[in-house]
Design an enzyme around this catalytic site. Structure first.
Site, short mmCIF file in Angstrom:
data_model
loop_
_atom_site.label_atom_id
_atom_site.label_comp_id
_atom_site.label_asym_id
_atom_site.label_seq_id
_atom_site.Cartn_x
_atom_site.Cartn_y
_atom_site.Cartn_z
N GLY B 98 9.47 -10.02 24.31
CA GLY B 98 8.99 -11.20 24.97
C GLY B 98 7.58 -11.05 25.45
N GLY B 100 4.84 -13.15 29.82
CA GLY B 100 5.27 -13.25 30.80
C GLY B 100 4.43 -13.03 31.36
N GLY B 101 4.18 -13.63 32.76
CA GLY B 101 3.48 -13.13 33.80
C GLY B 101 3.18 -11.56 33.83
N VAL B 105 7.07 -7.22 27.08
CA VAL B 105 8.78 -6.43 27.27
C VAL B 105 9.41 -6.59 25.45
CG1 VAL B 105 10.78 -6.66 27.77
CG2 VAL B 105 9.53 -7.72 29.20
N LYS B 120 8.88 -2.97 30.15
CA LYS B 120 8.80 -3.47 30.12
C LYS B 120 7.05 -3.27 30.91
CE LYS B 120 9.73 -7.75 32.09
NZ LYS B 120 10.13 -8.39 33.63
N ASP B 213 11.73 -14.87 42.57
CA ASP B 213 11.21 -16.10 42.05
C ASP B 213 12.08 -16.87 40.89
OD1 ASP B 213 9.23 -16.86 40.84
OD2 ASP B 213 8.62 -14.93 39.71
#
Lengths: 176, 497
Positions: B98, B100-101, B105, B120, B213
């Site tokens: 994955g 993301g911001g 990962v 990560k 978050d």
């Protein structure tokens, strides 16, 4: 594609190492900073050279020789990704999650289709393999006129002439 | 594309090159003369070179910068996959799972423990900033203490060759974001997911950890239907950069609805109630398939968020869930559930089908009148009781007993009313439950007090020249009757619904 090792088949074995190193370096560079600020034109290739040179010095004739291979590897990496991205767009698959920070294209740059450029470069190679290689070294390898001349064993003036023509030809090809 | 045609129609390339080179050296007039001369012998050649010269003149800058500078996003994409198959410290990186911001990962094998983890790669902004690193280490340590089936466990924060990595439980599945994109879920499935989320929030909040978050991208739904929240307590620190207004970040950018509570948008310190707000947004999204602030641009979004009214355009089913989500989404955090525990409690009320706290009317606007009423009735009760204490002589011997009974009743009801008032000040969330328990006693005591005051007033009226005093007691009794039958229910309706 015009293979830079066409005249030296034994060099093909070097490709994977260069490819892997460039990707590793690219990751290293891009993880933290925006590429526009940190990626000096030839930084990637030069750094990859230094690293690979240290590991197996006997494999590389010289830096120019390395740059030729690196430029080709870089072309492969970028075109591969551009194709994958285009395929994703066409396929209309799940929207891709990308970096939040975003990596905006640099302002003032002409935007164009990387995959179309690759195809045009193939056609140029059929007309003049040398000119296609100059473009590969300059654009994908980030080499200067002088470095390109050194890598190809021709004079900088010749590189400059061929470069101007190849650039004009490619620009016209991509217009349509 | 002129591609294949260009090759066939093109005159000899060498001659094109020679003429092109020659023309480049000349000025416009010189070029014209040269091309005109060439056209006499080979018109095709002249046309081709003229085209190329035009392309040359109009394409300044073309290919002048290396490919990776022109299209950095391509390199970024390739860079992401670059770690696959490599080894980082004790981790064998297997595949990308994955991104993301916070970066990419990977699924990686921790060779020391023989377990597969989610690894990560943290942004440079974090690994280079000593302050951020320290804060992250602290948060990761706190988060590592969390153990709940709906929270992805944090294993370790590693620094390897100057890079920071976060190892945590590898959760395979799709994000709640993808689940939402797949269409609306059944009502029972929505409640199932919400309960799991609330349980996770409850556990974390008990440990003093706030996610900060929470959003569908941070919730993963596994193949067996479990939901797992990732990045508990560390997400916000991992999202650089500091000093940028949250609204300018993607995720909160115009057109992309957000999950941040108003106080968070303002940059205030956040607590568990920020998670409660985010939970409300997710709940609304799950139930309706829409974002509660859908389609808002940044400015009106802030406006709506800061307004006290929850921006919900649809009513949710069942009504009990609607009430809960409405309360989670309140702009003023005082109006929200204070923690995951309260939220969970309310949600359980919905799933049990019982009228739990969640389905009760909520303590909201204009509570002032209700509070004023409580204090006023208590004051009147006390005043009259004290008056009887001093002026019981005309009642004779029975006066002492009447006074004692009134004193006891007044003490009970006044204490209860002031207690409700106090709770409404410090812990409004539990007021309704308290009121449900004590109101009956207030009614009994005040009913008897009304009779006592009325009796006293009448007795005084007959006992001699005490008309003023008699009138006071009778009026008080009538007022209290009115209060109990009309004012109390009215202020309650106005304040607590």
């Amino acid at each position: 594609m015009s293979e830079p090792w066409a005249d030296r088949p034994d060099l093909e074995a070097l490709m994977p190492a260069v490819y892997a190193e460039l990707r590793r370096l690219a990751a290293h560079y891009l993880r933290g900073e925006r590429p526009g600020q940190t990626l000096q034109p030839t930084a990637l290739v030069h750094e990859a050279y230094l690293k690979l040179q240290k590991d197996r010095p006997e494999r590389w004739q010289n830096r120019a020789h390395f740059c030729a291979i690196a430029a080709h590897a870089m072309r492969q990496i970028l075109i591969e990704r551009a194709r994958a991205r285009d395929a994703l767009k066409r396929g209309g698959g799940a929207p891709r999650v990308t970096f939040d920070e975003g990596l905006p294209a640099q302002a003032g740059e002409r935007s164009f289709d990387m995959v179309a450029l690759d195809a045009a470069l193939e056609r140029l190679a059929a007309l003049d393999a040398g000119q296609a290689r100059i473009v590969e070294l300059r654009f994908f390898g980030g080499l200067s006129i002088e470095e390109t001349a050194e890598a190809m064993g021709i004079s900088p003036a010749t590189v400059k002439r061929h470069w101007a023509l190849a650039r004009a030809w490619l620009a016209r090809e991509l217009e349509s | 594309m002129a591609g294949a045609g260009a090759r066939e129609l093109s005159p000899d390339w060498r001659r094109v090159g020679a003429l092109f080179d020659e023309a480049l050296e000349l000025d416009a007039a010189g070029r014209e003369r040269l091309l005109a001369r060439a056209a006499e012998t080979d018109p095709g050649l002249a046309v081709e070179v003229r085209e190329l010269l035009r392309a040359h003149d109009t394409s300044a800058g073309f290919l002048e910068h290396p490919a990776w500078a022109v299209a950095p996003e391509l390199l970024a994409e390739s860079a992401d996959a670059a770690l696959t198959g490599t080894r980082v410290g004790p981790y064998d990186i297997r595949e990308e799972v994955g991104r993301g911001g916070m970066g990419v990962v990977y699924a990686a094998r921790d060779e020391r423990l023989g377990r597969t983890v989610a690894l990560k790669v943290l942004p440079r902004a974090v690994s280079r900033d000593a302050h951020a690193r320290e804060r992250l280490a602290r948060e990761a340590r706190a988060a590592a203490a969390l153990s709940h089936p709906s929270i992805a466990t944090v294993y370790a924060l590693e620094e390897i060759d100057g890079e920071m990595y976060l190892a945590s439980e590898l959760v395979r599945g799709v994000t709640l974001r993808s689940t939402l994109a797949g269409g609306r879920l059944s009502g029972s499935r929505v409640l199932e997911i919400l309960l799991q989320l609330a349980e996770a929030l409850d556990t974390a909040h008990r440990h003093g950890i706030v996610h900060r978050d929470l959003k569908p991208d941070n919730v993963i739904v596994t193949a067996d239907g479990r939901v797992k929240i990732v990045d508990f307590g560390i997400a916000r620190t991992l999202t650089p950069p500091e000093g940028v207004h949250p609204l300018t970040r993607t995720g909160m950018a115009i057109g992309t609805p957000g999950y941040m509570a108003p106080e968070q948008l303002r940059g205030d310190a956040v607590d568990a109630r920020a998670d409660v707000f985010a939970f409300g947004v997710i709940a609304y999204e799950l139930a309706t398939g829409e974002h509660p602030f859908g389609g808002s641009d940044a400015a009106s979004l802030v406006e709506r968020l800061v307004a006290e009214r929850p921006p919900m355009s649809q009513a949710l089913q069942p009504p009990a869930l609607d009430a809960i989500v409405r309360r989670c989404l309140r702009g003023d955090r005082e109006g929200r559930y204070t923690s995951g525990a309260e939220l969970l409690d309310a949600l359980r009320g919905v799933t049990d089908g019982a009228p739990g706290t969640g389905s009760r009317p909520l303590f909201v606007r204009s509570a002032w009148w209700w509070k004023f009423h409580q204090v006023a009735v208590a004051a009147i009760t006390i005043t009259n009781t004290v008056t009887i204490g001093f002026r019981k002589a005309p009642l004779g011997v029975s006066g002492k007993w009447v006074f004692l009974v009134i004193l006891v009743l007044a003490t009970i009801t006044t204490t209860l009313r002031l207690h409700m008032w106090f709770v409404s000040q410090v812990h409004p969330a539990s007021l309704l439950a308290l009121r449900g328990r004590v109101l009956r006693w207030v009614v009994i005591c005040e009913g008897l007090l009304i009779l006592a005051f009325l009796g006293t007033g009448i007795a005084l009226a007959f006992a001699g020249p005490h008309d003023a005093l008699a009138a006071q007691f009778i009026v008080t009794a009538l007022f209290m009757l009115l209060s109990l039958l009309v004012i109390e229910p009215a202020t309650t309706r106005a304040s607590l619904s």
